[in-house]
Design a protein around this motif. Structure first.
Motif, mmCIF file in Angstrom:
data_model
loop_
_atom_site.group_PDB
_atom_site.id
_atom_site.type_symbol
_atom_site.label_atom_id
_atom_site.label_comp_id
_atom_site.label_asym_id
_atom_site.label_seq_id
_atom_site.Cartn_x
_atom_site.Cartn_y
_atom_site.Cartn_z
ATOM 1 N N THR A 19 3.647 4.212 8.431
ATOM 2 C CA THR A 19 4.853 4.248 7.616
ATOM 3 C C THR A 19 5.054 5.658 7.093
ATOM 4 N N LEU A 20 6.184 6.281 7.461
ATOM 5 C CA LEU A 20 6.466 7.674 7.134
ATOM 6 C C LEU A 20 7.565 7.800 6.091
ATOM 7 N N ASP A 21 7.475 8.810 5.263
ATOM 8 C CA ASP A 21 8.586 9.220 4.413
ATOM 9 C C ASP A 21 9.627 9.854 5.341
ATOM 10 N N ILE A 22 10.852 9.322 5.377
ATOM 11 C CA ILE A 22 11.843 9.813 6.340
ATOM 12 C C ILE A 22 12.238 11.258 6.071
ATOM 13 N N ASN A 23 12.070 11.734 4.833
ATOM 14 C CA ASN A 23 12.416 13.111 4.507
ATOM 15 C C ASN A 23 11.228 14.060 4.612
ATOM 16 N N ASN A 24 10.036 13.485 4.815
ATOM 17 C CA ASN A 24 8.834 14.309 4.932
ATOM 18 C C ASN A 24 7.776 13.522 5.702
ATOM 19 N N PRO A 25 7.756 13.630 7.027
ATOM 20 C CA PRO A 25 6.849 12.836 7.850
ATOM 21 C C PRO A 25 5.372 13.066 7.560
ATOM 22 N N SER A 26 5.015 14.170 6.889
ATOM 23 C CA SER A 26 3.603 14.408 6.584
ATOM 24 C C SER A 26 3.123 13.561 5.413
ATOM 25 N N ASN A 27 4.020 12.840 4.779
ATOM 26 C CA ASN A 27 3.670 11.889 3.727
ATOM 27 C C ASN A 27 3.715 10.496 4.342
ATOM 28 N N TYR A 28 2.544 9.856 4.525
ATOM 29 C CA TYR A 28 2.529 8.604 5.290
ATOM 30 C C TYR A 28 1.363 7.702 4.883
ATOM 31 N N THR A 87 0.840 -1.185 0.000
ATOM 32 C CA THR A 87 0.000 0.000 0.000
ATOM 33 C C THR A 87 0.875 1.235 0.000
ATOM 34 N N SER A 88 0.746 2.065 -1.025
ATOM 35 C CA SER A 88 1.626 3.209 -1.196
ATOM 36 C C SER A 88 0.887 4.508 -0.944
ATOM 37 N N ALA A 89 1.601 5.480 -0.370
ATOM 38 C CA ALA A 89 0.993 6.781 -0.116
ATOM 39 C C ALA A 89 0.811 7.571 -1.390
ATOM 40 N N ALA A 90 1.372 7.134 -2.499
ATOM 41 C CA ALA A 90 1.294 7.894 -3.739
ATOM 42 C C ALA A 90 0.148 7.435 -4.628
ATOM 43 N N THR A 91 -0.636 6.445 -4.219
ATOM 44 C CA THR A 91 -1.747 5.980 -5.037
ATOM 45 C C THR A 91 -3.043 6.120 -4.270
ATOM 46 N N TRP A 92 -4.117 6.447 -4.977
ATOM 47 C CA TRP A 92 -5.423 6.581 -4.338
ATOM 48 C C TRP A 92 -6.145 5.235 -4.315
ATOM 49 N N GLN A 93 -5.658 4.305 -5.066
ATOM 50 C CA GLN A 93 -6.313 3.001 -5.136
ATOM 51 C C GLN A 93 -5.748 2.105 -4.054
ATOM 52 N N TYR A 94 -6.434 2.069 -2.941
ATOM 53 C CA TYR A 94 -5.898 1.350 -1.796
ATOM 54 C C TYR A 94 -7.028 0.772 -0.971
ATOM 55 N N SER A 95 -6.668 -0.106 -0.051
ATOM 56 C CA SER A 95 -7.627 -0.664 0.882
ATOM 57 C C SER A 95 -6.885 -1.096 2.128
ATOM 58 N N GLY A 96 -7.596 -1.206 3.229
ATOM 59 C CA GLY A 96 -6.979 -1.653 4.476
ATOM 60 C C GLY A 96 -6.853 -3.148 4.566
ATOM 61 N N GLN A 97 -7.432 -3.887 3.610
ATOM 62 C CA GLN A 97 -7.382 -5.340 3.623
ATOM 63 C C GLN A 97 -6.697 -5.813 2.355
ATOM 64 N N THR A 126 15.017 17.415 -7.929
ATOM 65 C CA THR A 126 14.352 18.124 -9.012
ATOM 66 C C THR A 126 14.322 19.595 -8.639
ATOM 67 N N GLY A 127 15.101 20.400 -9.335
ATOM 68 C CA GLY A 127 15.160 21.809 -8.985
ATOM 69 C C GLY A 127 15.675 22.023 -7.577
ATOM 70 N N ASN A 128 16.657 21.203 -7.168
ATOM 71 C CA ASN A 128 17.261 21.281 -5.838
ATOM 72 C C ASN A 128 16.265 21.031 -4.703
ATOM 73 N N THR A 129 15.168 20.344 -5.006
ATOM 74 C CA THR A 129 14.237 19.940 -3.957
ATOM 75 C C THR A 129 14.121 18.422 -3.963
ATOM 76 N N TYR A 130 13.821 17.881 -2.800
ATOM 77 C CA TYR A 130 13.676 16.435 -2.666
ATOM 78 C C TYR A 130 12.365 15.978 -3.285
ATOM 79 N N THR A 131 12.405 14.978 -4.139
ATOM 80 C CA THR A 131 11.202 14.422 -4.735
ATOM 81 C C THR A 131 10.509 13.532 -3.716
ATOM 82 N N ALA A 132 9.255 13.837 -3.419
ATOM 83 C CA ALA A 132 8.533 13.116 -2.375
ATOM 84 C C ALA A 132 8.544 11.618 -2.641
ATOM 85 N N GLY A 133 8.833 10.855 -1.607
ATOM 86 C CA GLY A 133 8.872 9.411 -1.726
ATOM 87 C C GLY A 133 7.489 8.796 -1.686
#
Length: 440
Positions: A323-332, A174-184, A272-279
């Motif tokens: 599960t947190l992105d270590i470079n951006n904890p608000s992505n989880y 289950t990835s934080a970058a996809t909307w197609q998800y489920s808890g099971q 990308t442009g000297n910024t970290y690409t969100a994981g």
């Protein structure tokens, strides 16, 4: 007379050597039968207008509905003074395929470890092993960690690539970058096993017993920024580390367990442009794999209790994972679930169990500008799904090693939202199986 004494001495020496040899046991499980499933998904497309209703049915002869089929070798050697050495090598098998011995999947190596044990103290071992939470669930799960759906703590889907809404994470989790998800899905509630582990287990003292593990797999390489036209680094630091702690307390017919574990991965990243690409923090260990996520910190907790009333055994379970992105904890990705169950021998040969639970999965995506290290154009914010499930099962024991089984499980998810301002998605699915299981 002297020849007789020499002969007796030689026999004694050979006997002593034989006693020091390792005892090796070959063991395994063969589990085959019929497995079927039905699923209904509403608004599978997740669009803002319109809706769809998708139904599917699967039916097949397959394996590992109640227990994963396996083949293993284990042994021990008495070293004297209460000290002994032990080892285990266990591989997954697929008895209904051409290649019965699995060699090309991430879960083929179920366990491989060696260690030492001191009577009255405890033991340690190195290798690929089960985590503290998995061992705790094994002792406190009413379904005994079977592979059918309907269990919110040990979530599985046997013999079925479930409809969208259940298996949406695909083979990686289950990835934080996809909307197609489920808890099971398939072992998204906790990590089952890990490589490069040191485990520690104590003996029981006044009802208390402790467990711990440490994982360490670091690779450090000199980093160099790549040339124009590219981004990020071609090399860098790839560190996999983890730890786990668990405590069990037994008092008469009561068992209480509390466990935590954390997995961390740090890998080279792109710019990308000297910024970290969100994981995309993935809830690793998908399908029982020993492979974790990338650039993430995976926090897991499990608490449970059982009480044996004699005529039945009662179970209470709670699990939490974030599960947190270590470079951006608000992505989880965050998942929590709770479950109750019972298990009992109705007759000396008929065993039955039942469980029911519910939970919530939250996928959040950091909006652009929320962190100067983050580059993410989605920015839709938090997305939450509620899920629930129940399972019923029964064993008919033909002997101590052979049983027939029947298992039925059902699960559902509601309030999913795949697209911004889109219609919510929901689904219902059931999974059923009858088969025979033999242990050796």
């Amino acid at each position: 007379m002297k020849k007789s004494l020499f002969a007796l001495a030689a026999i004694g020496a050979v006997a002593g050597t034989a006693q020091a040899q390792s005892s090796v046991t070959v063991y395994g499980i063969m589990d085959l039968g019929y497995i079927g499933s039905n699923s209904t998904t509403a608004n599978n497309a997740g669009t803002a207008t319109g809706s769809t209703l998708t139904k599917s049915t699967q039916s097949q002869f397959s394996d590992s509905a109640e227990s994963t089929s396996r083949l293993g070798f284990k042994g021990s050697e008495d070293l004297g003074g209460g000290l002994s050495a032990f080892f285990t090598i266990e591989t997954a098998i697929a008895p209904d395929t051409q290649n019965a011995i699995q060699t090309n999947v991430s879960t083929a190596n179920r366990q491989s470890f060696v260690g030492l044990k001191k009577a009255g103290v405890g033991q340690f071992a190195f290798g690929t092993q089960y985590t503290t939470i998995h061992n705790a669930v094994a002792a406190t799960d009413p379904g005994m960690q079977n592979n059918m759906m309907g269990n919110v703590i040990y979530d599985k889907v046997a013999g079925s690539t479930a409809a969208n809404g259940s298996y949406l994470g695909g083979p990686t989790g289950t990835s934080a970058a996809t909307w197609q998800y489920s808890g099971q899905q398939n072992n998204t509630s906790y990590s089952v096993r890990a490589n490069n582990m040191l485990t520690l287990s104590s003996d029981t003292f006044s009802g208390f017993q402790g467990n711990a593990f440490v994982q360490l797999s670091d690779t450090n390489t000199n980093s160099a920024t790549v040339g124009a036209g590219s981004s990020g680094y071609t090399s860098g630091t790839t560190n996999n580390s983890a730890f786990g702690l668990g405590a069990n307390y037994t008092w008469q017919k009561l068992l209480v367990t509390a466990n935590i574990q954390q997995f961390t991965n740090k890998s080279a990243y792109a710019l990308t442009g000297n910024t970290y690409t969100a994981g995309t923090p993935i809830q690793g260990g998908f399908g029982g794999s020993s492979i974790g996520g990338t650039n993430d910190k995976d926090n897991q907790q499990y608490y449970a209790a059982t009480y044996d009333f004699g005529i039945l055994k009662a179970y209470l379970q709670y699990i939490n994972r974030k599960t947190l992105d270590i470079n951006n904890p608000s992505n989880y990705v965050a998942r929590t679930a709770q479950q109750v169950g019972v298990r009992s021998f109705v007759t000396p040969t008929v065993e039955a169990w039942a469980s029911a639970g519910m939970g919530r999965l939250t996928v959040s995506s950091a909006a652009t500008g929320s962190n100067y290290l983050v580059y993410n154009s989605a920015g839709y914010g938090s997305n939450v799904a509620n899920f629930g499930a129940f399972q019923l099962g029964s064993n008919y024991w033909l002997s101590k090693r052979t049983n027939l089984y029947a298992i039925f499980g059902q699960q559902h998810t509601s309030n999913q939202s795949w697209a911004q301002n889109g219609n919510p998605t929901s689904y219902n699915e059931n999974n059923y199986a009858v088969g025979v299981r033999h242990t050796f």
